[in-house]
Design an enzyme around this catalytic site. Structure first.
Site, PDB file in Angstrom:
ATOM      1  N   CYS A   7       0.856  -1.202   0.000  1.00 33.33           N
ATOM      2  CA  CYS A   7       0.000   0.000   0.000  1.00 33.33           C
ATOM      3  C   CYS A   7       0.883   1.240   0.000  1.00 33.33           C
ATOM      4  O   CYS A   7       0.600   2.216  -0.713  1.00 33.33           O
ATOM      5  CB  CYS A   7      -0.923   0.013   1.219  1.00 33.33           C
ATOM      6  N   HIS A  46      -6.147  -2.499  -1.133  1.00 36.09           N
ATOM      7  CA  HIS A  46      -5.610  -3.604  -0.344  1.00 36.09           C
ATOM      8  C   HIS A  46      -6.549  -4.803  -0.271  1.00 36.09           C
ATOM      9  O   HIS A  46      -7.717  -4.676   0.065  1.00 36.09           O
ATOM     10  CB  HIS A  46      -5.316  -3.131   1.092  1.00 36.09           C
ATOM     11  N   ASN A  87       1.820 -16.373  -4.833  1.00 32.87           N
ATOM     12  CA  ASN A  87       1.998 -17.077  -3.566  1.00 32.87           C
ATOM     13  C   ASN A  87       0.828 -16.681  -2.673  1.00 32.87           C
ATOM     14  O   ASN A  87       0.619 -15.494  -2.414  1.00 32.87           O
ATOM     15  CB  ASN A  87       3.328 -16.687  -2.925  1.00 32.87           C
ATOM     16  N   HIS A  98      -0.367  -8.426   0.865  1.00 32.83           N
ATOM     17  CA  HIS A  98      -1.137  -7.569  -0.057  1.00 32.83           C
ATOM     18  C   HIS A  98      -1.029  -8.334  -1.369  1.00 32.83           C
ATOM     19  O   HIS A  98       0.086  -8.552  -1.880  1.00 32.83           O
ATOM     20  CB  HIS A  98      -0.488  -6.178  -0.145  1.00 32.83           C
ATOM     21  N   HIS A 100      -0.430 -10.054  -4.675  1.00 27.51           N
ATOM     22  CA  HIS A 100       0.485  -9.669  -5.757  1.00 27.51           C
ATOM     23  C   HIS A 100       0.797 -10.872  -6.620  1.00 27.51           C
ATOM     24  O   HIS A 100       0.822 -12.005  -6.153  1.00 27.51           O
ATOM     25  CB  HIS A 100       1.789  -9.095  -5.194  1.00 27.51           C
ATOM     26  N   HIS A 102       3.805 -12.423  -9.086  1.00 29.14           N
ATOM     27  CA  HIS A 102       5.194 -12.322  -9.541  1.00 29.14           C
ATOM     28  C   HIS A 102       5.184 -12.612 -11.038  1.00 29.14           C
ATOM     29  O   HIS A 102       4.749 -13.695 -11.456  1.00 29.14           O
ATOM     30  CB  HIS A 102       6.072 -13.375  -8.861  1.00 29.14           C
TER      31      HIS A 102
HETATM   32  P1  AMP Z   1       5.906 -13.089  -1.503  1.00 27.98           P
HETATM   33  O1  AMP Z   1       6.983 -13.871  -0.803  1.00 27.98           O
HETATM   34  O2  AMP Z   1       5.200 -13.829  -2.585  1.00 27.98           O
HETATM   35  O3  AMP Z   1       4.964 -12.463  -0.503  1.00 27.98           O
HETATM   36  O4  AMP Z   1       6.671 -11.928  -2.262  1.00 27.98           O
HETATM   37  C1  AMP Z   1       7.017 -10.714  -1.703  1.00 27.98           C
HETATM   38  C2  AMP Z   1       8.019 -10.095  -2.632  1.00 27.98           C
HETATM   39  O5  AMP Z   1       8.110  -8.719  -2.337  1.00 27.98           O
HETATM   40  C3  AMP Z   1       9.440 -10.668  -2.527  1.00 27.98           C
HETATM   41  O6  AMP Z   1       9.838 -11.205  -3.791  1.00 27.98           O
HETATM   42  C4  AMP Z   1      10.282  -9.452  -2.115  1.00 27.98           C
HETATM   43  O7  AMP Z   1      11.568  -9.453  -2.716  1.00 27.98           O
HETATM   44  C5  AMP Z   1       9.423  -8.308  -2.604  1.00 27.98           C
HETATM   45  N1  AMP Z   1       9.606  -7.038  -1.914  1.00 27.98           N
HETATM   46  C6  AMP Z   1       9.583  -6.819  -0.580  1.00 27.98           C
HETATM   47  N2  AMP Z   1       9.763  -5.511  -0.310  1.00 27.98           N
HETATM   48  C7  AMP Z   1       9.873  -4.882  -1.514  1.00 27.98           C
HETATM   49  C8  AMP Z   1      10.064  -3.524  -1.914  1.00 27.98           C
HETATM   50  N3  AMP Z   1      10.165  -2.538  -1.023  1.00 27.98           N
HETATM   51  N4  AMP Z   1      10.147  -3.249  -3.241  1.00 27.98           N
HETATM   52  C9  AMP Z   1      10.052  -4.249  -4.161  1.00 27.98           C
HETATM   53  N5  AMP Z   1       9.856  -5.549  -3.839  1.00 27.98           N
HETATM   54  C10 AMP Z   1       9.781  -5.855  -2.540  1.00 27.98           C
HETATM   55 ZN    ZN Z   2      -1.764  -3.289   1.166  1.00 31.80          ZN
END
Ligand code: AMP
Ligand code: ZN
Length: 114
Positions: A7, A46, A87, A98, A100, A102
């Site tokens: 967020c 969110h 994930n 939140h 997302h 990949h």
């Molecule tokens: P997940 O493990 O599927 O929840 O993925 C979270 C992802 O967020 C990981 O691949 C992290 O490297 C990425 N991540 C965490 N903080 C940041 C950030 N500030 N900017 C960009 N990616 C981030």
């Molecule tokens: Zn969020």
């Protein structure tokens, strides 16, 4: 959500390397890439993950896949190919709650890869 890092990225409180955005979604490079191309795609509103989608919020993830298509085009990986991973939950390795995707690409990938 005030303590959610994604967020904060969406509203500009935390800097990010943006790829593309529209009114509903935001795409930015992962801070710790696991492939040559590793981009995260999030809804601007969110929601913790797919398991938390309800009738009230599924409307704002409408259009997610067309946005992914546009992000892949922007990154130049539409023809070479890419992989989309959500994930969802702790056993799947979700660390940021939140929702997302990949978006991985830019190099050959094996399958299955677990
Ligand atoms: P997940 O493990 O599927 O929840 O993925 C979270 C992802 O967020 C990981 O691949 C992290 O490297 C990425 N991540 C965490 N903080 C940041 C950030 N500030 N900017 C960009 N990616 C981030
Ligand atoms: Zn969020």
């Amino acid at each position: 959500m005030s303590d959610c890092i994604f967020c904060k990225i969406v509203n500009g409180e935390i800097p990010s390397n943006k790829v593309l955005e529209n009114d509903k979604f935001y795409a930015f490079h992962d801070i710790s890439p696991v492939k040559k191309v590793h981009v995260l795609i999030v809804p601007k509103k969110h929601v913790a993950n797919i398991a938390h989608l309800t009738e009230k919020n599924e409307e704002y993830v409408d259009g997610f896949l067309p946005f992914v298509r546009d992000v892949a085009k922007e990154l130049g990986i539409s023809k070479s190919g890419y992989r989309l991973i959500f994930n969802t939950g702790s056993e799947a390795g979700q660390t940021v709650f939140h929702m997302h995707a990949h978006l991985l690409g830019g190099e050959p990938m094996g399958w299955p890869e677990v």
